[in-house]
Design a protein around this motif. Structure first.
Motif, short mmCIF file in Angstrom:
data_model
loop_
_atom_site.label_atom_id
_atom_site.label_comp_id
_atom_site.label_asym_id
_atom_site.label_seq_id
_atom_site.Cartn_x
_atom_site.Cartn_y
_atom_site.Cartn_z
N UNK A 1 -0.59 13.51 -21.44
CA UNK A 1 -1.83 14.21 -21.06
C UNK A 1 -2.99 13.67 -21.87
N UNK A 2 -4.14 13.47 -21.21
CA UNK A 2 -5.38 13.17 -21.92
C UNK A 2 -6.48 14.05 -21.35
N UNK A 3 -7.43 14.37 -22.20
CA UNK A 3 -8.55 15.23 -21.80
C UNK A 3 -9.81 14.38 -21.72
N UNK A 4 -10.40 14.29 -20.52
CA UNK A 4 -11.62 13.49 -20.30
C UNK A 4 -12.65 14.37 -19.59
N UNK A 5 -13.33 15.26 -20.33
CA UNK A 5 -14.31 16.15 -19.71
C UNK A 5 -15.59 15.36 -19.39
N UNK A 6 -16.45 15.91 -18.47
CA UNK A 6 -16.23 17.17 -17.79
C UNK A 6 -16.88 17.11 -16.42
N UNK B 1 -18.20 17.96 -6.71
CA UNK B 1 -17.35 18.18 -7.88
C UNK B 1 -18.18 18.75 -9.02
N UNK B 2 -17.49 19.29 -10.01
CA UNK B 2 -18.15 19.76 -11.22
C UNK B 2 -18.25 21.27 -11.30
N UNK B 3 -18.59 21.79 -12.49
CA UNK B 3 -18.61 23.24 -12.71
C UNK B 3 -19.55 23.99 -11.77
N UNK C 1 -10.08 16.72 -16.23
CA UNK C 1 -11.54 16.56 -16.18
C UNK C 1 -12.28 17.88 -16.41
N UNK C 2 -11.55 18.95 -16.75
CA UNK C 2 -12.16 20.23 -17.03
C UNK C 2 -12.88 20.16 -18.38
#
Length: 305
Positions: free
Chosen positions: A65-70, A295-297, A42-43
């Motif tokens: 692996x899968x990328x699901x931002x963000x 959560x989150x940046x 989730x990055x």
């Protein structure tokens, strides 16, 4: 007939992910199930990709692996639902470790009860220096919530779901709760509200090492308040009566009184304060208060400052 079961690990900049995946590689395979592991990052940048793909080259269980931002945990959880074709999904957090028999207990409980969802417990491991009262009260442990001998909601840190059950088909996690937390509470509360059943397997135990930033009373207060907000919000969706408002206010007052009466007993006093924070959060949720970001940046940046 062999059933497909995928273990989903949603991750966000957690170095403990490697230990989690290592523990999953040692799992015993339940009879009649084909296992696989899905990591959902989730990055905003695919920070976990290299490590996961390296481990996947010689993994005894298929790993992808899968990328699901963000920075929205609901996006990651919905990504797991979208990218997995398996009938059964198990969720484990990226800072937990599983014993070899973890899935054996979850699948056996589901087969025995026919439940739509099966939960397991999560116990906390503390580093040296953690307050004794936290160890004594097991305040960081995760267990189901029972009301009238029925589990009324769930969590994603230790769960197995059957996606073919009607109450789980096409169900998604609420994106509006993806940075405050409580998205899993809302998800499973709605499963129960629509007639779904949740069982509990006490032997399907996972362990979580509590990081220093969570070994604090401030963190626990925020978490309890947020939990209360989620509950209040769910209740408010169906209309909150004056009687409910009165009861919730009464619980806050009761917890305040219990805190005063037990001021010299640390364990009881702190539990009363945290219980009061939960009910204050419920009042906030009933009133439509803004959820606390967890959560989150932006939240991660504040935590590191």
């Amino acid at each position: 007939m062999t059933q497909t079961l995928e273990i989903c690990v949603c991750t966000y900049r957690r170095p403990q992910l490697a230990a989690t995946l290592t523990s999953l590689m040692g799992l015993e395979r339940p009879s009649g199930y084909a296992l696989s592991i899905l990591v959902v990052d989730n990055d905003d940048h695919p920070s976990a990709a290299e490590m996961v793909e390296t481990m996947a080259t010689d993994a005894p269980i298929p790993l992808r692996y899968v990328h699901c931002p963000e920075g929205n945990i609901s996006i990651a959880r919905n990504g797991a639902l979208a990218h997995s074709a398996s009938r059964f999904l198990a969720f484990i957090d990226d800072d937990e470790v599983a014993p070899a028999d973890w899935l054996l207990h979850l699948t056996r409980e589901m087969e025995k009860t026919g439940a739509d969802v099966v939960l397991g417990p999560v116990e906390a491991d503390y580093a040296d220096g953690a307050p004794d009262w936290m160890r004594r009260t097991r305040i960081h442990a995760t267990m189901p919530v029972w009301v009238d001998n029925r589990i009324i909601t769930g969590y994603t840190c230790n769960v197995l779901i059957d996606r073919q059950k009607p109450v789980l088909r096409d169900r998604l996690f609420d994106l509006s709760l993806g940075q405050t937390g409580g998205e899993d509470t809302a998800f499973f509360a709605k499963v129960v509200a629509e007639g779904g059943t949740i069982a509990f397997s006490p032997d399907a135990l996972l362990r979580e090492t509590i990081p220093p930033n969570r070994v604090s009373f401030k963190w626990l207060l925020r978490r309890r308040f947020r939990m209360g907000q989620t509950h209040g919000r769910l209740v408010a969706e169906n209309g909150a009566s004056f009687r409910l408002w009165t009861i919730t206010v009464g619980k806050v007052v009761y917890c305040a009184g219990a805190t005063v009466l037990q001021v010299f007993w640390q364990d009881r006093r702190n539990k009363a304060i945290l219980r009061g924070a939960l009910h204050l959060g419920a009042l906030s949720g009933l009133a439509g208060g803004r959820g606390l970001q967890q959560y989150g940046p932006e939240f991660t940046q504040r935590q590191s400052e």
